[in-house]
Design a protein around this motif. Structure first.
Motif, PDB file in Angstrom:
ATOM      1  N   THR A 223       1.279  29.807  20.173  1.00 24.59           N
ATOM      2  CA  THR A 223       1.459  29.026  21.381  1.00 24.59           C
ATOM      3  C   THR A 223       2.189  27.742  21.024  1.00 24.59           C
ATOM      4  OG1 THR A 223       0.317  28.074  23.297  1.00 24.59           O
ATOM      5  CG2 THR A 223      -0.766  27.832  21.157  1.00 24.59           C
TER       6      THR A 223
ATOM      7  N   ILE B  66       3.215  23.595  22.852  1.00 28.46           N
ATOM      8  CA  ILE B  66       2.954  22.644  23.924  1.00 28.46           C
ATOM      9  C   ILE B  66       4.016  21.573  23.882  1.00 28.46           C
ATOM     10  CG2 ILE B  66       1.387  21.214  22.526  1.00 28.46           C
ATOM     11  CD1 ILE B  66      -0.352  20.881  25.058  1.00 28.46           C
TER      12      ILE B  66
ATOM     13  N   LYS C 124      -3.065  23.073  27.158  1.00 23.61           N
ATOM     14  CA  LYS C 124      -2.491  24.358  27.536  1.00 23.61           C
ATOM     15  C   LYS C 124      -3.510  25.431  27.184  1.00 23.61           C
ATOM     16  CE  LYS C 124       1.511  27.347  26.796  1.00 23.61           C
ATOM     17  NZ  LYS C 124       2.791  27.530  26.045  1.00 23.61           N
TER      18      LYS C 124
END
Lengths: 111, 114
Positions: A47, A49, A56
């Protein structure tokens, strides 16, 4: 120069939440990433951000960013044996800039 | 399936020999990278290339050489000048300009110098 710091080891019991922490020095960091590396393999982006976000969430993963303290964390809910890996925090100043990696946190899952 | 292929996965070399690690991608990515990974050291950038026929030194380029004659290929040569070449080598690629910077990695090549 830019630096990304993270602890090298974390042990968590299966089913508990794991929280992996990271600090960075570059106040111009715009993109912050978490990569996962399973044994003997390459890294895979988990992931990312943007610096204008505080949080998030993506299924079991929650990323928290404290821009004032330059602190990033990755929370893995309901940790499973398959989550055992090295997790790398990384940052870049802009889209085209070099990505700076931390040394990685090895997550060990206890039965 | 698109991806990055590194070969060989394991390689043994005698001191004083050059060795070339292969990296091929079929993702149509412009940028390609070579990293070295040592235990407890994280990833260190050796060389990167943002376009064919052009490449730049990373943080630890000494003792290494690269070429980028084709978009798909970015081979790394570990020369005899590299003093401590035993490591895990990772190749990566990215879309390049204007993207979030996500890197796609190969499975790595482990080089051991005997």
């Amino acid at each position: 120069g830019e630096d990304v710091e993270q602890s090298l080891f974390l042990s968590v019991r299966e089913g508990d939440s794991s929280v992996i922490n990271c600090t960075y020095t570059d106040s111009s960091s715009t993109y912050l990433y978490w990569y996962k590396q399973e044994p003997g393999a390459g890294l895979q982006l988990l992931t990312y951000i943007f610096s204008n976000m505080d949080m998030k969430q993506d299924q079991r993963l929650t990323v928290l960013l404290n821009k004032k303290d330059k602190h990033l964390s990755l929370r893995i809910a309901d940790t499973q044996t398959g989550d055992s890996a090295i997790y790398f925090c990384a940052e870049s100043e802009n889209r085209d800039d070099k990505i700076i990696f931390g040394k990685g946190t090895r997550l060990h899952i206890l039965p | 399936d698109g991806g990055i292929t590194q070969s060989p996965k394991y390689l043994f070399r005698k001191e004083g020999q050059n060795v070339t690690l292969s990296c091929e991608q079929n993702l149509n990515h412009d940028a390609m990278y070579w990293y070295r990974q040592d235990p407890g050291q994280g990833l260190r950038l050796i060389y990167y290339s943002q376009i064919v026929n052009d490449f730049q030194k990373g943080d630890i380029a000494e003792g290494y050489s690269v070429s980028r004659e084709k978009k798909e290929s970015f081979p790394l040569t570990v020369t005899s000048a590299q003093k401590n070449p035993t490591a895990f080598y990772l190749c990566a690629s990215s879309v390049g300009t204007g993207h979030t910077g996500e890197l796609f990695f190969g499975e790595g090549s482990r080089l051991t110098v005997l």
